[in-house]
Design a protein around this motif. Structure first.
Motif, mmCIF file in Angstrom:
data_model
loop_
_atom_site.group_PDB
_atom_site.id
_atom_site.type_symbol
_atom_site.label_atom_id
_atom_site.label_comp_id
_atom_site.label_asym_id
_atom_site.label_seq_id
_atom_site.Cartn_x
_atom_site.Cartn_y
_atom_site.Cartn_z
ATOM 1 N N UNK A 99 0.835 -1.212 0.000
ATOM 2 C CA UNK A 99 0.000 0.000 0.000
ATOM 3 C C UNK A 99 0.867 1.259 0.000
ATOM 4 N N UNK A 100 0.442 2.230 -0.785
ATOM 5 C CA UNK A 100 1.203 3.464 -0.937
ATOM 6 C C UNK A 100 0.348 4.623 -0.442
ATOM 7 N N UNK A 101 0.676 5.109 0.734
ATOM 8 C CA UNK A 101 -0.053 6.226 1.322
ATOM 9 C C UNK A 101 0.568 7.522 0.814
ATOM 10 N N UNK A 102 -0.092 8.163 -0.089
ATOM 11 C CA UNK A 102 0.449 9.347 -0.730
ATOM 12 C C UNK A 102 -0.683 10.327 -0.980
ATOM 13 N N UNK A 103 -0.367 11.616 -0.961
ATOM 14 C CA UNK A 103 -1.373 12.608 -1.310
ATOM 15 C C UNK A 103 -1.730 12.463 -2.785
ATOM 16 N N UNK A 104 -2.880 12.990 -3.139
ATOM 17 C CA UNK A 104 -3.395 12.866 -4.507
ATOM 18 C C UNK A 104 -3.654 11.408 -4.867
ATOM 19 N N UNK A 105 -4.101 10.649 -3.874
ATOM 20 C CA UNK A 105 -4.565 9.282 -4.126
ATOM 21 C C UNK A 105 -5.968 9.159 -3.530
ATOM 22 N N UNK A 106 -7.010 9.402 -4.321
ATOM 23 C CA UNK A 106 -6.966 9.648 -5.761
ATOM 24 C C UNK A 106 -6.613 11.093 -6.096
ATOM 25 N N UNK A 107 -6.303 11.302 -7.375
ATOM 26 C CA UNK A 107 -5.967 12.643 -7.820
ATOM 27 C C UNK A 107 -7.211 13.519 -7.933
ATOM 28 N N UNK A 108 -8.369 12.881 -8.095
ATOM 29 C CA UNK A 108 -9.637 13.587 -8.125
ATOM 30 C C UNK A 108 -10.599 12.857 -7.189
ATOM 31 N N UNK A 109 -11.620 13.533 -6.667
ATOM 32 C CA UNK A 109 -12.576 12.856 -5.792
ATOM 33 C C UNK A 109 -13.177 11.632 -6.472
ATOM 34 N N UNK A 110 -13.277 10.536 -5.712
ATOM 35 C CA UNK A 110 -13.757 9.286 -6.290
ATOM 36 C C UNK A 110 -14.704 8.593 -5.338
ATOM 37 N N UNK A 111 -15.751 8.017 -5.888
ATOM 38 C CA UNK A 111 -16.666 7.204 -5.109
ATOM 39 C C UNK A 111 -16.158 5.766 -5.083
ATOM 40 N N UNK A 112 -16.526 5.030 -4.057
ATOM 41 C CA UNK A 112 -16.095 3.650 -3.959
ATOM 42 C C UNK A 112 -14.773 3.516 -3.226
ATOM 43 N N UNK A 113 -14.030 2.465 -3.565
ATOM 44 C CA UNK A 113 -12.737 2.188 -2.919
ATOM 45 C C UNK A 113 -11.610 2.547 -3.874
ATOM 46 N N UNK A 114 -10.750 3.457 -3.455
ATOM 47 C CA UNK A 114 -9.614 3.877 -4.282
ATOM 48 C C UNK A 114 -8.344 3.738 -3.447
ATOM 49 N N UNK A 115 -7.428 2.896 -3.889
ATOM 50 C CA UNK A 115 -6.171 2.677 -3.171
ATOM 51 C C UNK A 115 -5.004 2.743 -4.145
ATOM 52 N N UNK A 116 -3.823 3.082 -3.610
ATOM 53 C CA UNK A 116 -2.612 3.172 -4.425
ATOM 54 C C UNK A 116 -1.572 2.197 -3.883
ATOM 55 N N UNK A 117 -0.739 1.674 -4.801
ATOM 56 C CA UNK A 117 0.208 0.628 -4.461
ATOM 57 C C UNK A 117 1.534 0.874 -5.165
ATOM 58 N N UNK A 118 2.622 0.302 -4.599
ATOM 59 C CA UNK A 118 3.945 0.382 -5.227
ATOM 60 C C UNK A 118 4.619 -0.980 -5.171
ATOM 61 N N UNK A 119 5.372 -1.269 -6.246
ATOM 62 C CA UNK A 119 6.227 -2.459 -6.263
ATOM 63 C C UNK A 119 7.380 -2.208 -7.216
#
Length: 207
Positions: A99-119
């Motif tokens: 999991x990648x905890x970063x600002x602009x995740x999401x970059x725009x408001x989003x409904x539902x589940x939005x997550x960011x990841x790194x590998x």
């Protein structure tokens, strides 16, 4: 007899050379035409009901000439967003994504589940939400049709929609130092909201 043997040996040698060259050429072309990131997504341990009819789209250069490569996959799920997001997040974790905890995740408001990841050298955005459930417009008819019977609508609009976007980390602006968005310091928000789609191409930073 000697001439026939020589001819046969020559034919066999030519066939062997063609086969030995054709096989590496086939796999080489296949490797260049098929982005390995999509193979990684195919190997995610998600059940079949969570990855129905996936559609892949790719843009940019694999070698980051002008624009780095952007890989996008859209699929439908036969089950609700919460359950679908859970199986995808578990599969990503098992596959080495973090999991990648970063600002602009999401970059725009989003409904539902939005997550960011790194590998490694990649970043991944996972967006799971309710399906649109809006039928396409018909010629001569209004774009938004009256709502059908609630029971029928619930049956047709079940499941969820899954979007995955994978970028090279070096090309992801969120991996770089972010300027402040305080209007008193910048005069304006450098990341204004221009669209409701959080997976849209990010707005470039002002020079």
């Amino acid at each position: 007899m000697r001439e026939r043997r020589r001819l046969r040996m020559g034919i066999l040698a030519m066939v062997s050379i063609v086969l030995l060259g054709a096989i590496p050429l086939y796999f080489g072309i296949r490797t260049l035409s098929r982005d390995p990131v999509f193979d990684t997504l195919d190997e995610l341990d998600v059940p079949g009901w969570a990855a129905v009819q996936p559609v892949d789209d790719v843009s940019g250069s694999r070698w980051c000439l002008l624009d780095c490569r952007l890989r996008e996959r859209t699929a439908t799920s036969e089950r609700p967003p919460a359950e679908t997001a859970q199986v995808y997040e578990r599969a990503l974790t098992d596959d080495g994504w973090r999991p990648w905890k970063v600002s602009r995740c999401p970059e725009q408001p989003a409904k539902g589940s939005y997550t960011c990841w790194r590998r490694d050298e990649l970043t991944l955005d996972l967006w799971v939400r309710e399906p649109a459930c809006v039928p396409p417009p018909v010629d001569g008819e209004p774009a938004v049709v009256p709502s059908p019977d609630p029971a029928t609508a619930a049956q047709e609009c079940s499941g969820s929609l899954v979007s995955v976007k994978v970028r090279n980390a070096i090309d992801d602006e969120r991996t770089r130092p972010q300027p402040t968005t305080d209007p008193s310091l910048t005069g304006e928000d450098p990341f204004p909201t221009l669209t409701e789609d959080p997976l849209a191409t990010p707005t470039p930073s002002p020079s």
